[in-house]
Every structure is written in structure tokens, then in C-alpha cells.
Design a protein around this motif. Sequence first.
Motif, mmCIF file in Angstrom:
data_model
loop_
_atom_site.group_PDB
_atom_site.id
_atom_site.type_symbol
_atom_site.label_atom_id
_atom_site.label_comp_id
_atom_site.label_asym_id
_atom_site.label_seq_id
_atom_site.Cartn_x
_atom_site.Cartn_y
_atom_site.Cartn_z
ATOM 1 N N ILE A 7 -21.843 -54.724 -36.468
ATOM 2 C CA ILE A 7 -20.938 -55.554 -35.552
ATOM 3 C C ILE A 7 -19.919 -54.261 -34.703
ATOM 4 C CG2 ILE A 7 -19.543 -57.501 -35.078
ATOM 5 C CD1 ILE A 7 -20.426 -58.639 -37.518
ATOM 6 N N ALA A 9 -19.974 -52.094 -31.096
ATOM 7 C CA ALA A 9 -20.755 -50.869 -30.578
ATOM 8 C C ALA A 9 -19.794 -49.699 -29.988
ATOM 9 C CB ALA A 9 -21.893 -51.202 -29.442
ATOM 10 N N GLY A 13 -19.881 -47.809 -34.522
ATOM 11 C CA GLY A 13 -20.794 -48.722 -34.586
ATOM 12 C C GLY A 13 -22.030 -48.057 -33.925
ATOM 13 N N HIS A 30 -24.567 -55.589 -32.771
ATOM 14 C CA HIS A 30 -23.817 -56.671 -31.762
ATOM 15 C C HIS A 30 -22.507 -56.163 -31.165
ATOM 16 C CE1 HIS A 30 -26.641 -59.595 -34.113
ATOM 17 N NE2 HIS A 30 -26.613 -58.494 -35.277
ATOM 18 N N SER A 32 -19.494 -57.489 -28.653
ATOM 19 C CA SER A 32 -18.870 -58.690 -27.824
ATOM 20 C C SER A 32 -18.800 -58.487 -26.283
ATOM 21 C CB SER A 32 -17.680 -59.004 -28.372
ATOM 22 O OG SER A 32 -16.687 -57.744 -28.616
ATOM 23 N N GLY A 38 -17.048 -48.887 -26.667
ATOM 24 C CA GLY A 38 -15.960 -49.274 -27.035
ATOM 25 C C GLY A 38 -14.822 -48.399 -26.169
ATOM 26 N N LEU A 40 -14.616 -45.454 -25.661
ATOM 27 C CA LEU A 40 -15.241 -44.184 -24.871
ATOM 28 C C LEU A 40 -15.916 -44.664 -23.492
ATOM 29 C CD1 LEU A 40 -16.719 -42.304 -27.986
ATOM 30 C CD2 LEU A 40 -14.428 -42.207 -27.138
ATOM 31 N N ALA A 54 -10.626 -41.046 -25.180
ATOM 32 C CA ALA A 54 -10.723 -39.581 -25.655
ATOM 33 C C ALA A 54 -11.416 -38.686 -24.799
ATOM 34 C CB ALA A 54 -11.935 -39.775 -27.011
ATOM 35 N N ALA A 56 -12.654 -35.548 -25.890
ATOM 36 C CA ALA A 56 -13.367 -34.533 -26.647
ATOM 37 C C ALA A 56 -13.461 -35.034 -28.168
ATOM 38 C CB ALA A 56 -12.961 -33.138 -26.296
ATOM 39 N N ALA A 224 -17.866 -52.824 -37.514
ATOM 40 C CA ALA A 224 -17.409 -51.319 -36.866
ATOM 41 C C ALA A 224 -16.489 -52.025 -35.864
ATOM 42 C CB ALA A 224 -18.531 -50.568 -36.529
ATOM 43 N N ALA A 229 -9.978 -57.286 -34.947
ATOM 44 C CA ALA A 229 -11.042 -57.860 -34.914
ATOM 45 C C ALA A 229 -11.794 -58.152 -36.334
ATOM 46 C CB ALA A 229 -12.088 -57.222 -33.843
ATOM 47 N N LEU A 253 -1.915 -48.040 -25.564
ATOM 48 C CA LEU A 253 -1.886 -46.889 -25.188
ATOM 49 C C LEU A 253 -2.279 -46.957 -23.946
ATOM 50 C CD1 LEU A 253 -0.933 -44.387 -26.949
ATOM 51 C CD2 LEU A 253 -3.008 -43.735 -27.313
ATOM 52 N N SER A 255 -3.986 -44.523 -20.488
ATOM 53 C CA SER A 255 -4.069 -43.014 -20.070
ATOM 54 C C SER A 255 -4.109 -43.306 -18.546
ATOM 55 C CB SER A 255 -5.431 -42.602 -20.656
ATOM 56 O OG SER A 255 -6.352 -43.314 -20.167
ATOM 57 N N ASN A 379 -11.863 -46.784 -36.962
ATOM 58 C CA ASN A 379 -10.728 -45.773 -36.731
ATOM 59 C C ASN A 379 -9.586 -46.015 -37.635
ATOM 60 O OD1 ASN A 379 -9.794 -47.707 -35.110
ATOM 61 N ND2 ASN A 379 -9.508 -46.633 -33.341
ATOM 62 N N GLY A 385 -9.394 -40.026 -35.233
ATOM 63 C CA GLY A 385 -10.549 -39.071 -34.523
ATOM 64 C C GLY A 385 -11.921 -39.434 -34.576
ATOM 65 N N ILE A 389 -14.671 -40.287 -37.863
ATOM 66 C CA ILE A 389 -15.529 -41.543 -37.672
ATOM 67 C C ILE A 389 -17.118 -41.129 -37.942
ATOM 68 C CG2 ILE A 389 -16.535 -43.461 -36.147
ATOM 69 C CD1 ILE A 389 -13.586 -43.406 -35.081
HETATM 70 C C1 LIG Z 1 -5.968 -43.023 -24.682
HETATM 71 C C2 LIG Z 1 -6.867 -42.490 -25.989
HETATM 72 C C3 LIG Z 1 -7.050 -41.128 -26.171
HETATM 73 C C4 LIG Z 1 -7.977 -40.677 -27.119
HETATM 74 N N1 LIG Z 1 -8.296 -39.363 -27.394
HETATM 75 C C5 LIG Z 1 -9.029 -38.977 -28.177
HETATM 76 C C6 LIG Z 1 -9.585 -37.646 -28.385
HETATM 77 O O1 LIG Z 1 -9.371 -36.650 -27.516
HETATM 78 N N2 LIG Z 1 -10.534 -37.272 -29.579
HETATM 79 C C7 LIG Z 1 -10.778 -37.947 -30.473
HETATM 80 O O2 LIG Z 1 -11.521 -37.719 -31.445
HETATM 81 N N3 LIG Z 1 -10.083 -39.342 -30.454
HETATM 82 C C8 LIG Z 1 -9.406 -39.849 -29.330
HETATM 83 N N4 LIG Z 1 -8.753 -41.090 -29.221
HETATM 84 C C9 LIG Z 1 -9.286 -42.214 -30.421
HETATM 85 C C10 LIG Z 1 -10.944 -42.347 -30.439
HETATM 86 O O3 LIG Z 1 -11.131 -42.706 -28.753
HETATM 87 C C11 LIG Z 1 -10.964 -43.917 -31.043
HETATM 88 O O4 LIG Z 1 -10.261 -43.818 -32.336
HETATM 89 C C12 LIG Z 1 -12.385 -44.327 -31.347
HETATM 90 O O5 LIG Z 1 -13.172 -44.287 -30.052
HETATM 91 C C13 LIG Z 1 -12.530 -45.451 -31.973
HETATM 92 O O6 LIG Z 1 -13.845 -46.089 -32.170
HETATM 93 P P1 LIG Z 1 -14.381 -47.219 -32.908
HETATM 94 O O7 LIG Z 1 -15.876 -47.340 -32.738
HETATM 95 O O8 LIG Z 1 -13.705 -47.191 -34.376
HETATM 96 O O9 LIG Z 1 -13.515 -48.442 -32.246
HETATM 97 P P2 LIG Z 1 -13.711 -48.941 -30.650
HETATM 98 O O10 LIG Z 1 -13.999 -48.038 -29.568
HETATM 99 O O11 LIG Z 1 -12.440 -49.839 -30.534
HETATM 100 O O12 LIG Z 1 -14.941 -49.932 -30.779
HETATM 101 C C14 LIG Z 1 -14.990 -51.170 -31.404
HETATM 102 C C15 LIG Z 1 -16.014 -52.160 -30.667
HETATM 103 O O13 LIG Z 1 -16.215 -53.281 -31.392
HETATM 104 C C16 LIG Z 1 -16.280 -54.301 -30.246
HETATM 105 N N5 LIG Z 1 -16.085 -55.505 -30.803
HETATM 106 C C17 LIG Z 1 -14.790 -56.075 -31.209
HETATM 107 N N6 LIG Z 1 -14.658 -57.163 -32.004
HETATM 108 C C18 LIG Z 1 -16.155 -57.764 -31.641
HETATM 109 C C19 LIG Z 1 -16.853 -58.904 -32.312
HETATM 110 N N7 LIG Z 1 -16.273 -59.939 -33.028
HETATM 111 N N8 LIG Z 1 -18.116 -58.935 -32.227
HETATM 112 C C20 LIG Z 1 -18.905 -57.804 -31.836
HETATM 113 N N9 LIG Z 1 -18.138 -56.620 -31.182
HETATM 114 C C21 LIG Z 1 -16.953 -56.592 -31.281
HETATM 115 C C22 LIG Z 1 -15.385 -53.963 -29.252
HETATM 116 O O14 LIG Z 1 -15.882 -54.505 -28.136
HETATM 117 C C23 LIG Z 1 -15.613 -52.180 -29.138
HETATM 118 O O15 LIG Z 1 -16.736 -52.151 -28.311
HETATM 119 C C24 LIG Z 1 -8.230 -41.638 -28.208
HETATM 120 C C25 LIG Z 1 -8.003 -43.009 -28.054
HETATM 121 C C26 LIG Z 1 -7.188 -43.297 -26.969
HETATM 122 C C27 LIG Z 1 -6.931 -44.684 -26.818
#
Ligand SMILES: Cc1cc2nc3c(=O)[nH]c(=O)nc-3n(C[C@H](O)[C@H](O)[C@H](O)COP(=O)(O)OP(=O)(O)OC[C@H]3O[C@@H](n4cnc5c(N)ncnc54)[C@H](O)[C@@H]3O)c2cc1C
Length: 405
Positions: A7, A9, A13, A30, A32, A38, A40, A54, A56, A224, A229, A253, A255, A379, A385, A389
Amino acid sequence: MKTVHVIGAGFAGLTVSLRLAQKGFQVELHESSDRVGGLLGTDQTPYGIAERAANALIRTEKAEGLFAELGITPSYPLETSKKRFLFRDSPKTWPLNFVETLGMVGRVLPRLLIGGKKAMRPQAGETLLDWGVRKIGKAPTRFILGPAMQGIYGNEITHLSASLILGPIFSGAKRSKYKGLLTGPGGMQDLVDHLQSRLLELGVKIHLNSQVTLQSLQGPVVVATSARAASHLLAPRLPEFSKVLSTIQMSSLMSVTLFFNRAQEKYKGFGCLIPRGFKLKSLGVLMNSYIFKDRDKTYNETWVLGGQQEEALMDLSDAEILKLLAEERFRILGQKDTLLEYRINRWKKALPFYDLNLENALADLAEVPEPQGVYLHGNYLSGIGLSKILERSDLIAEKIASAHG
Ligand SMILES: Cc1cc2nc3c(=O)[nH]c(=O)nc-3n(C[C@H](O)[C@H](O)[C@H](O)COP(=O)(O)OP(=O)(O)OC[C@H]3O[C@@H](n4cnc5c(N)ncnc54)[C@H](O)[C@@H]3O)c2cc1C
């Protein structure tokens, strides 16, 4: 073939789905929203690309391996990006004066020589500010540690957890040498697109706009999503876990990528980090055109703002944000240029706040018996980072293969 449901992407995920599919599982992913990735993503503008979050990944062996197996030719940072600035009245490559530098060396060197890295270990329940003042001194904490950590965690060191952030660095475990960063030639969307294509080739079923619940799924599930959530998803089936996750604070945050008619050439580098205490809202600026080559038609920068104490910034209009940044850019870089284009991404309550609350929540999670067949990813667990992950994706896939393979 056994089915595993994932859950969410985002990067977590997508990469755990890849590893599970490679181990022979049928993966149902899955999401949402109406797209994968997400946080990225990369926007195309007539003047060049603008990263949504992010820009890089840290160039670890696993990250390089991922790019190679997906067939992405990585883009590495330019030589100019080796220079980094810290603001203290103006951008400086070293923000401390002679006496402050000597004071820092006098504090850190004897500790390292006598006790090794372990002598720098933070205590449980200690903020980064307290750790910094105790171990490296006030000025280095304010002008180096503070801005550097704010730049990564998007929050002030007054609340950030020292053991969550610095614990792994000073644990005594061997760490690989920092080799810089890498991204796709077209930015992070390249990575997302390649991941999505490979998942489809491997037979992963991607369900967009999905409203799946945990109770409706059979077999192992990887949750994930963000901590917030995940707490909602777990509430009906695993209330104890859900309660702990609900204590994790989320912060916002923003950008903002700005494209200009001409390059600022006074400060050529990766960017500039900005400590608190100068009445400036920006946490830092990335000088994109001096980081990656051949991506832009005109010079551009990405400014990052936000954090728990600055939630109100998220409600400013585009015009108000641009006005604020024009003023801050003039104070920080001394530049007034014509703005050709901009992209603003407001990430409301999207990132986990790496504070003492999270430190406590993770300690509490370790106490609750592991739920059968539900695996948490994202995360807020082992690092904010992308490289961290990715490591966790490998671990979770191994765990599922040995328990359910
Ligand atoms: C401005 C900014 C700059 C960054 N710069 C960097 C960088 O340069 N380098 C680096 O390594 N990291 C960086 N990061 C951190 C990094 O981007 C994130 O920690 C990482 O992308 C998170 O990935 P994730 O899959 O854990 O979460 P997310 O990307 O938040 O993905 C979670 C996904 O779950 C989905 N979801 C939520 N609830 C549900 C549900 N009930 N059912 C199904 N799907 C659901 C969401 O829609 C989303 O697609 C940065 C973050 C930000 C905000």
C-alpha cells in the motif's frame, strides 16, 4: 505464486514491490492518488526541469545498483557543486571565525582521539541543539550543524532528535565513504518512470486511485505510506500499532524553483544553508544549474522553506511567496534578477518530524509485538533519505521471502 500487497507507491512502495516481484511474488501495488512516485517527481518547464521534492539520492552501492539494473545512466553532480555555502551575514564556505574554529577543534579532536567515534554518541532523549552545544560548541552548532540538519530534515535543531539523526553515524559500525549523489539525466521522474516500467514488466499490478483497506487484503501486506496514513490504515486491525503511529508529528515543507534571465555568478556551488536567527524564513537554496549539467535552458535555483514552526507559510499565495523570496534572495545572495518562470510545491504534513516524539514512538513500536503479516515501510522508520529507504526495501523483501516464500 504467493501474493503480497503493497500500500503506497512512493519510493518505498515502488522499490519494495520491485524486490518482492524479483523474488517471485505476485505483487499488487495500491496507490491512493492518480500517479506513482509519491513525493518524487519532476516538472518540465520551457526553461528547464523543476524537481518537486528530492533532487538526488546518496550514491551508495545499492543506489548505483538500482540505476544499473533499471538501465538508467546516472547523472552525477558537477565539480562546481563541491563548493557549499553557509550563511552568516553573507554566504561563506566556512562560517566560523578563527577562535570559534579553534574552540571546535579543541572540543572534538581530544574526544575522537581518546574515545573514537563512540565518544561523540548522542544520548537518548537529547535534542540536536543540546548534543551540539555539549559536543562541538555553540557557534558550530548554530552556524554549521543547525543549518545542515534543517536542510535535510526541514525542522529546527531545537526539536530534532540527536540519537535518531546522529546515532547511526557515531554507533561505531563501519560506514561506507560518502561518494556524492546521483539522479536520472531527466531528474527524479526518470527514476520513477523506470521503476514503474520495470514493475509492469515483472507483472506487478498497479492500482491507482485505490481506496484499499487492510481488512480487505489476504496475505502479507507492506504498508508503505506516510506515518499518518499508516496510522489510519492500521486502526481497525492493529489499534495498538495505530496508536503509536498517531503520535508521530508530520511537518510541511515547500520547494520553490525559480528560473532567471541570467545566472548569479558570485556564489557558484551546491547551494547555501541558512541558520535561524537572521529573521530569514528560507532554510536553504539549491543552485541547480551548478549541480547538474545540461538540464536547464536558463539558470535556476530551488528554495526550501517550512518546518513545524513555519506551517503558516503553506497558506501564502504564490505572489506572497515570490515576494518573500525576492527579498530573501537579495539579502542572502545580493541578487535582483528577472524571474522567467517558477514552480511551487507545497508539501503539507508530508514529512515525518524527526523529533523526540518520533524517537519515543520508534522505541514504543519496538516494544509492541510485531504484527503477523504486516510490514511497515517509509521515511519515518530508518531514515528520511531515499538511500535509506532503498536499504529497508531490501530488508523487508528478505523478511517476507523467509516468512512467506
Ligand atoms: C522538499 C523535499 C526535498 C527532499 N530532498 C531529498 C533529497 O534530495 N534526497 C533524498 O534522499 N530525500 C529527499 N527528500 C525526502 C524523500 O523525498 C522522501 O523521504 C521520500 O520520497 C519518501 O518516500 P515514501 O515512499 O516513504 O513516502 P511518499 O513519497 O510520501 O509516498 C507515500 C505514498 O503513499 C500513498 N498513500 C498514502 N495513503 C495511502 C492509502 N491509504 N492507500 C494507498 N496509498 C496511500 C501516497 O499517495 C504516496 O504516493 C526530500 C523531501 C522533500 C519534501
